[in-house]
Design an enzyme around this catalytic site. Sequence first.
Site: not given
Ligand SMILES: CC(=O)SCCNC(=O)CCNC(=O)[C@H](O)C(C)(C)COP(=O)(O)OP(=O)(O)OC[C@H]1O[C@@H](n2cnc3c(N)ncnc32)[C@H](O)[C@@H]1OP(=O)(O)O
Length: 426
Positions: A92, A383, A413
């Site tokens: 990242c 991201h 990070c």
């Molecule tokens: C150094 C670095 O940067 S490390 C970081 C690297 N990046 C990562 O690791 C990515 C991490 N993220 C992920 O793995 C995934 O996005 C997860 C596991 C967090 C979530 O994945 P999913 O479960 O597919 O997310 P999804 O988009 O379906 O959201 C789940 C629920 O939350 C809700 N939701 C998400 N964001 C919001 C929000 N801002 N406001 C309201 N509701 C929200 C969605 O609408 C969904 O609701 P539903 O189940 O009723 O449809």
Amino acid sequence: MNPTTQRVAVLGGNRTPFARSNTAYADVSNQELLTAAIDGLVARFGLQDERLGEVVAGAVLKHARDFNLTREAVLGSRLAPETPATDIQEACGTGLQAAIQVANKIALGQIDVGIAGGTDTTSDAPVAISDRLRKKLMKVNAARDTVGKVKALGAIRPGDIGLEIPQNGEPRTRLSMGEHAALTALEWQITREDQDELAAASHQHLAAAYDAGFLDDQVTAFRGLERDNNLRPDSTAEKLAKLKPVFGRGEAATMTAGNSTPLTDGASAVLLSSEEWAAEHGLEPLAYFVDSETAAVDYVHGGEGLLMAPAYAVPRMLERNGLTLQDFDFYEIHEAFASQVLSTLKAWEDPIFCKERLGLDAPLGSIDRSRLNVNGSSLAAGHPFAATGGRIINVAAKLLAEKGSGRALISICAAGGQGVVAILER
Ligand SMILES: CC(=O)SCCNC(=O)CCNC(=O)[C@H](O)C(C)(C)COP(=O)(O)OP(=O)(O)OC[C@H]1O[C@@H](n2cnc3c(N)ncnc32)[C@H](O)[C@@H]1OP(=O)(O)O
């Protein structure tokens, strides 16, 4: 050898709107995304057919065919084909590290102007076949005649057939980024409420920035998308509080899809130059790239949280520049997870962490939270790993340009227990 250094100007940037994985850019490749980000910059700054000193960019997730992704993106862009290109990768931290490499070459007078960029798509992830199948298929390919090929094909067993899907996690711990961040959040006792509040603020600030036109000269519509499609202007801490935890168990289960970044597709690019080149082209620098630092932590043996390296990089950079943590007008801290930003801020306030782990006599202290990610950050924008650095530099530089003077701290990070940080000034 030229021992003198010169100031490095940040002239401006461009990015695609960011799209949640498998949405608007489901059929778009990294190369197309990066080319679009570069070409947007070319259009904005009239760089058609210009031979730049260098373009440095990268992607965290790359197909084998993209072995020289940045060069291919340059060849596909409207820059002169004589513009050299380099691919880099620091998870990242890639986008910011690309800018550091371009800035350092400009500072040393090796080049006058360059572009730093990054792209990522989790929709077009480089899924590979299993090692066993690959090796056997290579034997089929190497066989000289049909008999040999058939014989080699016959050696393939059903158990050899499998896919290698890139994991969003650390191979040495087998934990995902989110699971690592959940452990750190527990260590620093970061509450669910504080995480949701930070996430809601990110959405509200980014929505306000779009509405105010702040991003008009930073984001170019692409494939029918005009704004980041992860942005939910109606996000509130109360709504976010209703989401189920997705990382960590028991007491550690405070992280949700709302206070974590989503998997995202997109690309960004930043134009950097010497002051002389900027003046010759009638361009007013937005800000100057002052210094940078990288750090790495031993997350493998439990020495430190995976995403805590910026906590170490920042004090080293502050010391070198004779600055304190409070000497900044803007803090652009990449929101990998809300808990990660809050863990870092809490660590800098903690006398024991600062003494025992950073070797400081006094804690770095608190920051003025009204200066943190004032136009939103990764929780709202999304991201696309390598594109985040460019997005952040562009925002920080423009914030400084609008203010007229000041200093911005950039902190990112990265997977692998690394952190890349920088200072911009105007
Ligand atoms: C150094 C670095 O940067 S490390 C970081 C690297 N990046 C990562 O690791 C990515 C991490 N993220 C992920 O793995 C995934 O996005 C997860 C596991 C967090 C979530 O994945 P999913 O479960 O597919 O997310 P999804 O988009 O379906 O959201 C789940 C629920 O939350 C809700 N939701 C998400 N964001 C919001 C929000 N801002 N406001 C309201 N509701 C929200 C969605 O609408 C969904 O609701 P539903 O189940 O009723 O449809």
